[in-house]
Design an enzyme around this catalytic site. Structure first.
Site, PDB file in Angstrom:
ATOM      1  N   HIS A 128     -39.444 -39.444  68.361  1.00 39.38           N
ATOM      2  CA  HIS A 128     -38.764 -38.362  67.636  1.00 39.38           C
ATOM      3  C   HIS A 128     -37.765 -38.938  66.634  1.00 39.38           C
ATOM      4  O   HIS A 128     -37.642 -38.450  65.510  1.00 39.38           O
ATOM      5  CB  HIS A 128     -37.986 -37.460  68.610  1.00 39.38           C
TER       6      HIS A 128
ATOM      7  N   HIS B   9     -37.168 -39.063  72.368  1.00 42.51           N
ATOM      8  CA  HIS B   9     -37.390 -40.505  72.519  1.00 42.51           C
ATOM      9  C   HIS B   9     -37.493 -41.142  71.145  1.00 42.51           C
ATOM     10  O   HIS B   9     -37.388 -40.461  70.116  1.00 42.51           O
ATOM     11  CB  HIS B   9     -38.618 -40.787  73.403  1.00 42.51           C
TER      12      HIS B   9
END
Ligand code: PAF
Length: 369
Positions: free
Chosen positions: A68, A65
């Site tokens: 990250h 997501h």
């Protein structure tokens, strides 16, 4: 050297061969390697070392997501090459925890990382310092745990890294094998990829403290970078587990952030005692829960507050008073219960509202100048 290069070729697969045909057809040639075993990523690392390139490493369990991606962007600012690992690590899940239901979204992950590499390439046209994702390390369990099947039992056998007492506090109190699993897999990943720098999100604050301690105590030659939590527009911290919330639990789950903000506000307005700071958070958490309890089962979302902590930033020891020159870590965990009754057409999230969701969040109370 040529044997090494050949082994890189034979052991690694390209991203596109792992994408579905339809997806692969619509994307450009892969911009990174996918390494499934230790020799292939090690071979690549050795080549990069010989070319005096630097590696930033971002460990993940997939379900990539924006949080990250922000770690990877940070890595790209100070390294020529980025390795991202995708490995759902069994040893950090307790025997009763959600290992089998942990989201596994390989194709979408690869696509997001390809898109990010395109973005980094565009950035690189204007700046010499923007690195790129060079490899995804997505090993099998057997590659990571070559000798014994990985154990999730508290007294299970295996080669483990234990960082105590840090690992027994807060999250560790209700998840006794969690930090043993995290420290063990990170030690393995750091040994395999020998990165110049590693990147972790502030969201998992205890994990960051454990990793910093492990790197210091074991003299691991890497720098640990902690990157600010990525939040949604209203403040909810991004997490791979948010997909299980659905609308109702997501709305109520935001209380975790509101409670932390109330406590932060108490500190920022001059309070230093545990009672004043945590009292502010507890009062938000309790009043929202009382409101929810007053609603019918088809309208409400219930939760349990596991802990609200005010702790020393290095030791995570609980504090009675915040020393303003040192600051503190304010952290909490809420257990969102499964929905008792759902309504037709309601967005109940992945698992139809039946999966309990553990939300964690934290704010740093920064030292006052
Ligand atoms: O934060 C995570 O996603 C995991 O704990 C990590 C660091 C990838 C280890 O499995």
């Amino acid at each position: 050297m040529s044997r090494l290069v050949n082994s890189v070729k034979s052991f690694s697969t390209t991203a596109s061969s792992l994408l579905s045909d339809a997806t692969a057809a619509s994307v450009r040639p892969p911009s990174f390697k996918v390494c499934r075993d230790v020799p292939s990523i090690r071979g690549l690392r050795r080549q990069l070392l010989q070319k005096e390139r630097t590696v930033g490493f971002v460990p993940t369990m997939g379900a990539i997501h924006e949080g990250h991606l922000s770690l990877i962007r940070a890595a790209a600012r100070e390294n020529t090459d980025i390795f991202v690992s995708i490995f759902v690590n069994p040893t950090q899940f307790g025997v009763t925890e959600d290992l089998s239901s942990y989201p596994r979204t390989w194709d979408a992950d690869v696509e997001k990382l390809e898109k990010l590499n395109e973005e980094l390439e565009r950035l690189g046209e204007n700046s010499a310092s923007a690195g790129r994702i060079t490899a995804i390390f997505a090993p099998t369990s057997k590659a990571m745990y070559p000798c014994l099947p990985p154990s999730s039992e508290v007294d299970g056998h295996g080669s483990f890294v234990t960082i105590t007492p840090l690992s027994t506090k807060l999250e560790g109190a209700s998840r006794p094998v969690f930090f043993r699993g995290v420290a063990t897999v990170c030690m393995k990943l750091f040994n395999i990829t020998t990165p110049d720098r590693v990147y972790f999100g502030q969201k998992d604050v205890q994990q960051t403290v454990v990793i910093k301690r492990m790197v210091k105590d074991f003299h691991i030659g890497t720098e640990v970078r902690i990157i600010e939590t990525t939040r949604e527009h209203d403040g909810l911290a991004l997490s791979s587990r948010n997909v299980y919330l659905g609308d109702r639990r997501r709305t109520v789950g935001l209380t975790i952030y509101k409670a932390l903000k109330a406590a932060e506000n108490a500190y920022l307005t001059g309070k230093t005692s545990r009672e004043d700071i945590l009292g502010a958070a507890q009062s938000v958490a309790q009043s929202v829960l009382a409101q929810q309890q007053g609603l019918s089962p088809s309208e409400r979302a219930l939760y349990e507050v596991d802990y609200i902590s005010l702790a020393d930033p290095d030791t995570l020891d609980e504090l009675e008073t915040v020393e303003p020159t040192k600051g503190a870590v304010l952290s909490t965990a809420f257990k969102m219960a499964p929905l008792e009754e759902t309504n037709a057409g309601e967005d109940c999230g992945l698992g139809d509202g039946k999966v309990p969701v553990r939300l964690i969040d934290n704010l740093i109370l920064h030292p006052r100048a």
